[in-house]
Design a protein around this motif. Sequence first.
Motif, PDB file in Angstrom:
ATOM      1  N   GLU A 189       0.840  -1.190   0.000  1.00 50.13           N
ATOM      2  CA  GLU A 189       0.000   0.000   0.000  1.00 50.13           C
ATOM      3  C   GLU A 189       0.874   1.239   0.000  1.00 50.13           C
ATOM      4  O   GLU A 189       1.693   1.433   0.896  1.00 50.13           O
ATOM      5  N   LEU A 190       0.715   2.041  -1.042  1.00 52.03           N
ATOM      6  CA  LEU A 190       1.510   3.249  -1.154  1.00 52.03           C
ATOM      7  C   LEU A 190       1.141   4.215  -0.044  1.00 52.03           C
ATOM      8  O   LEU A 190      -0.034   4.414   0.272  1.00 52.03           O
ATOM      9  N   SER A 191       2.143   4.817   0.547  1.00 53.68           N
ATOM     10  CA  SER A 191       1.936   5.716   1.678  1.00 53.68           C
ATOM     11  C   SER A 191       2.625   7.037   1.400  1.00 53.68           C
ATOM     12  O   SER A 191       3.769   7.055   0.932  1.00 53.68           O
ATOM     13  N   GLN A 192       1.932   8.113   1.663  1.00 55.20           N
ATOM     14  CA  GLN A 192       2.488   9.435   1.476  1.00 55.20           C
ATOM     15  C   GLN A 192       3.265   9.842   2.725  1.00 55.20           C
ATOM     16  O   GLN A 192       2.756   9.726   3.836  1.00 55.20           O
ATOM     17  N   PRO A 193       4.507  10.300   2.584  1.00 52.40           N
ATOM     18  CA  PRO A 193       5.286  10.732   3.752  1.00 52.40           C
ATOM     19  C   PRO A 193       4.715  11.993   4.350  1.00 52.40           C
ATOM     20  O   PRO A 193       4.170  12.850   3.652  1.00 52.40           O
ATOM     21  N   THR A 194       4.812  12.092   5.660  1.00 56.27           N
ATOM     22  CA  THR A 194       4.315  13.255   6.386  1.00 56.27           C
ATOM     23  C   THR A 194       5.402  13.746   7.323  1.00 56.27           C
ATOM     24  O   THR A 194       6.407  13.071   7.566  1.00 56.27           O
ATOM     25  N   GLY A 195       5.175  14.920   7.909  1.00 56.34           N
ATOM     26  CA  GLY A 195       6.109  15.452   8.879  1.00 56.34           C
ATOM     27  C   GLY A 195       7.106  16.402   8.261  1.00 56.34           C
ATOM     28  O   GLY A 195       6.999  16.837   7.104  1.00 56.34           O
ATOM     29  N   SER A 196       8.112  16.746   9.046  1.00 54.35           N
ATOM     30  CA  SER A 196       9.104  17.727   8.615  1.00 54.35           C
ATOM     31  C   SER A 196      10.067  17.181   7.587  1.00 54.35           C
ATOM     32  O   SER A 196      10.804  17.953   6.966  1.00 54.35           O
ATOM     33  N   ASN A 197      10.117  15.853   7.399  1.00 54.67           N
ATOM     34  CA  ASN A 197      11.056  15.264   6.445  1.00 54.67           C
ATOM     35  C   ASN A 197      10.375  14.861   5.148  1.00 54.67           C
ATOM     36  O   ASN A 197      10.816  13.913   4.476  1.00 54.67           O
ATOM     37  N   LYS A 198       9.305  15.549   4.796  1.00 55.18           N
ATOM     38  CA  LYS A 198       8.587  15.190   3.575  1.00 55.18           C
ATOM     39  C   LYS A 198       9.398  15.450   2.317  1.00 55.18           C
ATOM     40  O   LYS A 198       9.178  14.809   1.292  1.00 55.18           O
ATOM     41  N   THR A 199      10.335  16.381   2.388  1.00 51.02           N
ATOM     42  CA  THR A 199      11.132  16.697   1.200  1.00 51.02           C
ATOM     43  C   THR A 199      12.201  15.654   0.920  1.00 51.02           C
ATOM     44  O   THR A 199      12.799  15.671  -0.151  1.00 51.02           O
ATOM     45  N   GLU A 200      12.457  14.755   1.857  1.00 49.34           N
ATOM     46  CA  GLU A 200      13.462  13.723   1.657  1.00 49.34           C
ATOM     47  C   GLU A 200      12.896  12.586   0.800  1.00 49.34           C
ATOM     48  O   GLU A 200      11.681  12.411   0.722  1.00 49.34           O
ATOM     49  N   PRO A 201      13.752  11.792   0.175  1.00 48.54           N
ATOM     50  CA  PRO A 201      13.257  10.627  -0.578  1.00 48.54           C
ATOM     51  C   PRO A 201      12.735   9.548   0.362  1.00 48.54           C
ATOM     52  O   PRO A 201      13.264   9.337   1.456  1.00 48.54           O
ATOM     53  N   HIS A 202      11.690   8.874  -0.058  1.00 48.14           N
ATOM     54  CA  HIS A 202      11.064   7.804   0.703  1.00 48.14           C
ATOM     55  C   HIS A 202      10.847   6.614  -0.217  1.00 48.14           C
ATOM     56  O   HIS A 202      10.810   6.750  -1.445  1.00 48.14           O
ATOM     57  N   ASN A 203      10.680   5.460   0.384  1.00 49.86           N
ATOM     58  CA  ASN A 203      10.315   4.299  -0.420  1.00 49.86           C
ATOM     59  C   ASN A 203       8.804   4.253  -0.576  1.00 49.86           C
ATOM     60  O   ASN A 203       8.087   5.135  -0.102  1.00 49.86           O
ATOM     61  N   LEU A 204       8.325   3.228  -1.248  1.00 48.30           N
ATOM     62  CA  LEU A 204       6.887   3.164  -1.518  1.00 48.30           C
ATOM     63  C   LEU A 204       6.055   2.971  -0.260  1.00 48.30           C
ATOM     64  O   LEU A 204       4.856   3.233  -0.265  1.00 48.30           O
ATOM     65  N   LEU A 205       6.685   2.507   0.817  1.00 55.53           N
ATOM     66  CA  LEU A 205       5.973   2.313   2.077  1.00 55.53           C
ATOM     67  C   LEU A 205       5.957   3.566   2.935  1.00 55.53           C
ATOM     68  O   LEU A 205       5.407   3.551   4.035  1.00 55.53           O
ATOM     69  N   GLY A 206       6.558   4.646   2.456  1.00 53.79           N
ATOM     70  CA  GLY A 206       6.580   5.888   3.206  1.00 53.79           C
ATOM     71  C   GLY A 206       7.709   6.000   4.202  1.00 53.79           C
ATOM     72  O   GLY A 206       7.741   6.955   4.986  1.00 53.79           O
ATOM     73  N   LYS A 207       8.655   5.055   4.215  1.00 55.97           N
ATOM     74  CA  LYS A 207       9.781   5.111   5.140  1.00 55.97           C
ATOM     75  C   LYS A 207      10.885   5.983   4.566  1.00 55.97           C
ATOM     76  O   LYS A 207      11.108   6.004   3.358  1.00 55.97           O
ATOM     77  N   ARG A 208      11.574   6.671   5.458  1.00 55.08           N
ATOM     78  CA  ARG A 208      12.644   7.574   5.022  1.00 55.08           C
ATOM     79  C   ARG A 208      13.793   6.776   4.417  1.00 55.08           C
ATOM     80  O   ARG A 208      14.295   5.820   5.006  1.00 55.08           O
ATOM     81  N   ALA A 209      14.205   7.184   3.230  1.00 53.71           N
ATOM     82  CA  ALA A 209      15.335   6.517   2.597  1.00 53.71           C
ATOM     83  C   ALA A 209      16.626   6.785   3.352  1.00 53.71           C
ATOM     84  O   ALA A 209      17.541   5.949   3.362  1.00 53.71           O
ATOM     85  N   VAL A 210      16.703   7.938   4.023  1.00 52.10           N
ATOM     86  CA  VAL A 210      17.896   8.270   4.806  1.00 52.10           C
ATOM     87  C   VAL A 210      18.098   7.242   5.917  1.00 52.10           C
ATOM     88  O   VAL A 210      19.207   6.741   6.141  1.00 52.10           O
ATOM     89  N   THR A 211      17.016   6.914   6.611  1.00 56.93           N
ATOM     90  CA  THR A 211      17.103   5.929   7.688  1.00 56.93           C
ATOM     91  C   THR A 211      17.415   4.543   7.152  1.00 56.93           C
ATOM     92  O   THR A 211      18.175   3.778   7.757  1.00 56.93           O
ATOM     93  N   ILE A 212      16.850   4.207   6.012  1.00 52.60           N
ATOM     94  CA  ILE A 212      17.092   2.886   5.412  1.00 52.60           C
ATOM     95  C   ILE A 212      18.552   2.743   5.016  1.00 52.60           C
ATOM     96  O   ILE A 212      19.193   1.707   5.261  1.00 52.60           O
ATOM     97  N   TRP A 213      19.124   3.769   4.423  1.00 51.72           N
ATOM     98  CA  TRP A 213      20.537   3.702   4.012  1.00 51.72           C
ATOM     99  C   TRP A 213      21.468   3.636   5.222  1.00 51.72           C
ATOM    100  O   TRP A 213      22.442   2.888   5.225  1.00 51.72           O
TER     101      TRP A 213
END
Length: 632
Positions: A189-213
């Motif tokens: 299920e595609l999820s739209q990122p929210t919060g102050s880090n919305k400008t960062e890249p996210h995966n399709l699940l809405g998780k921050r790519a910064v944290t994943i890397w």
Amino acid sequence: MTDKIRRCCDVCSHHSFDDGGDGFFYCARCGSQANDIIDTGVDEDELFNPEGMYSASQRRQYSHVPQPEPLSQVKLSQLEILKTQDDYDEHNEDDGVGPAVPSDFGSSQSSLTYSDYYSEIRLRYVKGVQVMIQMQCKALVEKFNVSPLIVGLVGPIWLRLLVHEKIMCDEWADNVIHESESQTQGEIELSQPTGSNKTEPHNLLGKRAVTIWHKSLSSMIPLPCSLAVSFLVCHVAREAVLPTDILKWTLEGKLPYFAAFLEIEKQLGPPSRSCPISTSRMFRPIKTITMQKLESLAASIARKIGLELPSVNFHAIASRYLKHLSLPLEKILPQACQVYQWSMPPELYLSDKKLSLPSHVCVMSILIVTMRILYDLNGGKWELISAHSSNLASADEDDMNRSNFDALKLLKTLEEKYNELNDTYDFSEDLQSYLLYCKDVVFAGLEPAYDDHEEERIIEDLWDFYQSHKAGKASEDGKTDSHTCYGSYHTGSRHGCSSTPKESENFRDDGCKCKMSEVNCSQCGSEETALRQLKANMKDNRFVYIRPRKNVKKKDGYIRYARKKDGAFIYGVHADYYILLRSCAKVAQVDVRTMHVGVLTFERRLEMLERRIDFCLCKRLPDDFCEFCGNE
């Protein structure tokens, strides 16, 4: 004007034309413009203007059909779309009206791309770990007299590790994002990122790519890898540096690890916008690493990069252990080296198995077996101490043979070292050392949330108050301790009194106060008390006391102990072996049972070698001799 005009196309001879909506008509088949047909519902000035919109030079712009993107680029396009949409949502957040200008028209700061984020995070993490390794090698050379050869060895090992992990590959970032999405079962299920880090890249699940890397980097090359690489180069350089040393120096703050993030930020600078992770979060370890994990991690790194490791420096480590035990090197070390060269156990090599025994346990096992053979510690020697005074100088050598006298002296030395050896840290010496340790290591980098000069003044006054009272208390303790056994123990003289009030004590009616670990007391001379204390210590470690042997056969030159499983493993041993075992285990900084398992493992190897030698010596040569042997 009608939508379709009946005339012939000059290009394809088709008879149908469509109104383009721009004042011109175009062929319905080929799309070419009809030069002689113009919509008359226009301004005459615009119609006859050669540069106007209806000029013949104007041609319709055809849109090209987009080619399908590669699979590896689909995620990047989706992330860019999310990022553009998030930029628009962020400008419209909480004001209730639309923006005065389009959100993509321009901004005060240049927008960051997908590659800017992962490139900066990856580069900063790799540089930070490299700085940590360099600081550790520098401390090993300057503070602990390790050979400077490790400085030249650490570079190739670190770079080959990076190559093996493939962190610097171009497809690393996309693979990590794909893997984070594939871990979810079922439909995504595609999820739209929210919060102050919305400008960062996210995966399709809405998780921050910064944290994943960052999580991927910390799992592929965790921070303890710095300690493992430092220990590995010491091992390759044949230095007598043990995993216990690395951990002790790390906990004391002498080896940069817990507070290394402060120096890393000084060298690399503060994090940039493309790396929104603080330096303390990225390079400050949460917990320490175990001794076995450190050795197995170092062996795993060597296996990954194809580095063939030598065995541990047996001579240097064995010499160090014998010095700690205050035992004669000239008598024990040459024999132990012969046993080592003859047996060459595989346990002396670093192993990447997490459940294998540490290599220094095998070194100590060889020393234990050697001392048992040299001093004939096979049951009954410790009980001889009860027949003589606790002061070895008063023992009459004529009453016993030389071997028993040497064994008595060895056991007495081991008992004294067992009571004296305590693995303490430098910061536990006094309160001042502990407070400085907390300031520099435990709470490194923490500062008050706001400038409060009054609070700083109170802290300074309290510190001065502590320093002034500390000097007066030290002088008072020096006067009182000179008349008590508690003070005399810490000044170096031992009279059988307890070291601390918290230690277990036995109070007798005649006023004697025997320490629980003391073999014999010169004031009470209680053999039963010493034996009871020894049995209690053995029971705490799941050992069972075996009485001395009375009728010893000559062929029973060396006793091998076994363990019995009764719910848990129970070890039956003699007193002299147990005293030797627990003192060596304390020096090696391992559990007594672990030390005993190491001895049993090494004894099994010796037994296997002896059986093979007997088999080879008893095997007869074949009867088919050559012609020369037959003639003879």
